[in-house]
Design a protein around this motif. Sequence first.
Motif, PDB file in Angstrom:
ATOM      1  N   ILE A  82       0.834  -1.210   0.000  1.00 45.61           N
ATOM      2  CA  ILE A  82       0.000   0.000   0.000  1.00 45.61           C
ATOM      3  C   ILE A  82       0.863   1.252   0.000  1.00 45.61           C
ATOM      4  CG2 ILE A  82      -1.560   1.360   1.454  1.00 45.61           C
ATOM      5  CD1 ILE A  82      -3.048  -1.119   2.162  1.00 45.61           C
ATOM      6  N   SER A  83       1.924   1.240   0.774  1.00 48.51           N
ATOM      7  CA  SER A  83       2.792   2.415   0.880  1.00 48.51           C
ATOM      8  C   SER A  83       3.439   2.755  -0.456  1.00 48.51           C
ATOM      9  CB  SER A  83       3.874   2.164   1.946  1.00 48.51           C
ATOM     10  OG  SER A  83       4.723   3.285   2.057  1.00 48.51           O
ATOM     11  N   SER A  86       0.940   4.091  -2.970  1.00 49.32           N
ATOM     12  CA  SER A  86       0.490   5.453  -2.684  1.00 49.32           C
ATOM     13  C   SER A  86       1.423   6.510  -3.251  1.00 49.32           C
ATOM     14  CB  SER A  86       0.361   5.649  -1.166  1.00 49.32           C
ATOM     15  OG  SER A  86       1.635   5.640  -0.537  1.00 49.32           O
ATOM     16  N   ASN A 258      -3.082  -4.965  -2.815  1.00 44.25           N
ATOM     17  CA  ASN A 258      -2.734  -3.877  -1.901  1.00 44.25           C
ATOM     18  C   ASN A 258      -2.034  -2.732  -2.629  1.00 44.25           C
ATOM     19  OD1 ASN A 258      -3.419  -4.517   1.054  1.00 44.25           O
ATOM     20  ND2 ASN A 258      -2.580  -6.455   0.327  1.00 44.25           N
ATOM     21  N   GLY A 262      -3.333   1.243  -2.538  1.00 42.26           N
ATOM     22  CA  GLY A 262      -2.485   2.419  -2.341  1.00 42.26           C
ATOM     23  C   GLY A 262      -2.603   3.419  -3.475  1.00 42.26           C
ATOM     24  N   ALA A 266      -4.219   7.244  -3.106  1.00 36.78           N
ATOM     25  CA  ALA A 266      -3.377   8.396  -3.386  1.00 36.78           C
ATOM     26  C   ALA A 266      -3.972   9.305  -4.457  1.00 36.78           C
ATOM     27  CB  ALA A 266      -1.991   7.928  -3.831  1.00 36.78           C
ATOM     28  N   LEU A 275      -4.138   7.485   4.356  1.00 33.31           N
ATOM     29  CA  LEU A 275      -2.794   6.923   4.237  1.00 33.31           C
ATOM     30  C   LEU A 275      -1.927   7.313   5.422  1.00 33.31           C
ATOM     31  CD1 LEU A 275      -2.207   7.586   0.441  1.00 33.31           C
ATOM     32  CD2 LEU A 275      -2.480   5.361   1.521  1.00 33.31           C
ATOM     33  N   GLU A 282       4.080   2.465  11.261  1.00 29.32           N
ATOM     34  CA  GLU A 282       4.884   2.080  10.108  1.00 29.32           C
ATOM     35  C   GLU A 282       6.309   1.701  10.507  1.00 29.32           C
ATOM     36  OE1 GLU A 282       5.930   5.059   6.983  1.00 29.32           O
ATOM     37  OE2 GLU A 282       4.458   3.941   5.825  1.00 29.32           O
TER      38      GLU A 282
END
Length: 571
Positions: A82-83, A86, A258, A262, A266, A275, A282
């Motif tokens: 996801i990170s 994004s 995933n 993200g 975003a 987010l 994290e």
Amino acid sequence: MDYLYPLLNNPLHNVYSTLAALIFLGLLGGYLAKLIHLPSISGNIIAGMFLGPVFGIVNTNSSYMTSQLEPIANLAFSLIAISIGSHLKFKLLHNSIRRILVIALVQAIVVPLVCFVGIYATQVFLGVSHSPLEIALCLAVFSIATAPATVVHMVKESQAKGMFVKTLLAVVVLNNVSNIIIFEVCKEWMLGGGGQSLLPVFSKLFGSLALGACIAVSLVFLRTRIFSKKKEAIFSFAALMIAFGLAIELELSPALTNLTVGVFLANFSDRNQILDVFEDFEELIYSLFFTLTGAHATFNNLQTVGVLCFAYMFFRLVGNMLCLYISGRLTPLPRRVYKYLGMSLLPQGGITVGLIVALETMSSNDLISNVLTPVILLSVTITEIIGPVILRLSLNRSGEAGRANPRLIDFIQEEFITIESRKRSKQEIIIELVDFLFKTHPLKIADKINFLQSVLKREKDSSTGVGKGVAIPHGSLNSDIKTMGVMAILQHPLDWDSLDGKQVSVIILIASPVGKPQQHLKALSAISSLFLNRDSAARNLKEAKTAGDVYEIIADEDFESLNELVLEEQV
């Protein structure tokens, strides 16, 4: 020290004590690494190696321990996906999408091809394995992806921002997506004996994209209508796990699902808080994941595994450097991208480990467990130790480390620069720049008319042509914003009633919040000084062909000295 002997080489059998050891020593390793100016990721992995293969305190080969720690690894895997997804923000890529797509496409072709040929030739020449073709093909499939968590973590740790960082993050997203797609295609083809239809594979990929999109849209919808801010973190965390769990239940790709979540959050969420809630935990999740990666490292059969590992890393690097050379022939590449991107793509991590573990659980082939998995894990361990160091060096030498701090003229980034090739009047240019400003910044469309009127009124009262071919039209917004703006390079200069009577070819539109005149005046002063005190600046900008060329010219040390840092409360 005798009291330590019962602990060393005696694995912990309790999942809670194992988890505590991984968290505590992982964070400690990261802290000690920072003390000696190494990335915290390197410290996490080294700590994991001491816990796992060196002292045997954590037994990651135990089926019981693996099953107990699997949810933690899945959570980290989901958060990483996801990170990195994004960071693919389409509105910031509008004038660099060709460069990024060319690099990603060439990399997806060139790197696996170079790795396949190089690894196969190495095995035949040295005679280190009995299945050179299968090993070379499998390692080539894993060669594309770059460790997204490592890149994201190092960019944040270095507080880096700019054209190189934007290109790096976008390429990493795309090479992970392409690696997932190629892996799924090759996996189904190989497990099916080479004769299976690829239609189910593409159905699985499209299903993963659709599931990720649905979960992201549902998260945005429910968050704004049902859930309070206090429950936001809980619900976001639950959505993350739902995405992973549903993907497994439906036999889809958890990583691609995933990643899609993200990307959608975003680009299609009006608020970034969805987010941002992940940032609260994290650091802990990343530290635990990289410590686990180190604990999984293996030192068995070092002769074969070692040779294949170093061949794999070497040819990956050669492939990435060749990729940039070919990409540079197909489309213009900015200097800092051409010089530093290849080395920055060296680390491999979460996605690669997740894919090789997935392949091992689906097949009983001894080649996977005895050769491929040890090679990948050893390569990941080495590149996650040296890769962050190289990545930090690249970020520093590219000149973009530290630029994520609040800056007075932070808006002069590649995505906020446009090249105007058609002839325009002064008013037409101002209208187009106002449209460009509202398109590339999180501003309310309802404020556009008032802002445009304030810019035109200011221009009517007195020309904003400051001389030497530069104009700085500006206006005010009744919003709590920081100073922002956009820049245009005109290939056909026009009259602007400038102070020196010269035509204008460089225009910088500035938007400032009402009630903060000091911030507004500082921005005007800094921009004026940039061009009026350096005769070469405006002249070089006139010759720029792309927004990347413009960024390269203005993002030098002299310009940075003018780009004064400001405090958050001023912004």
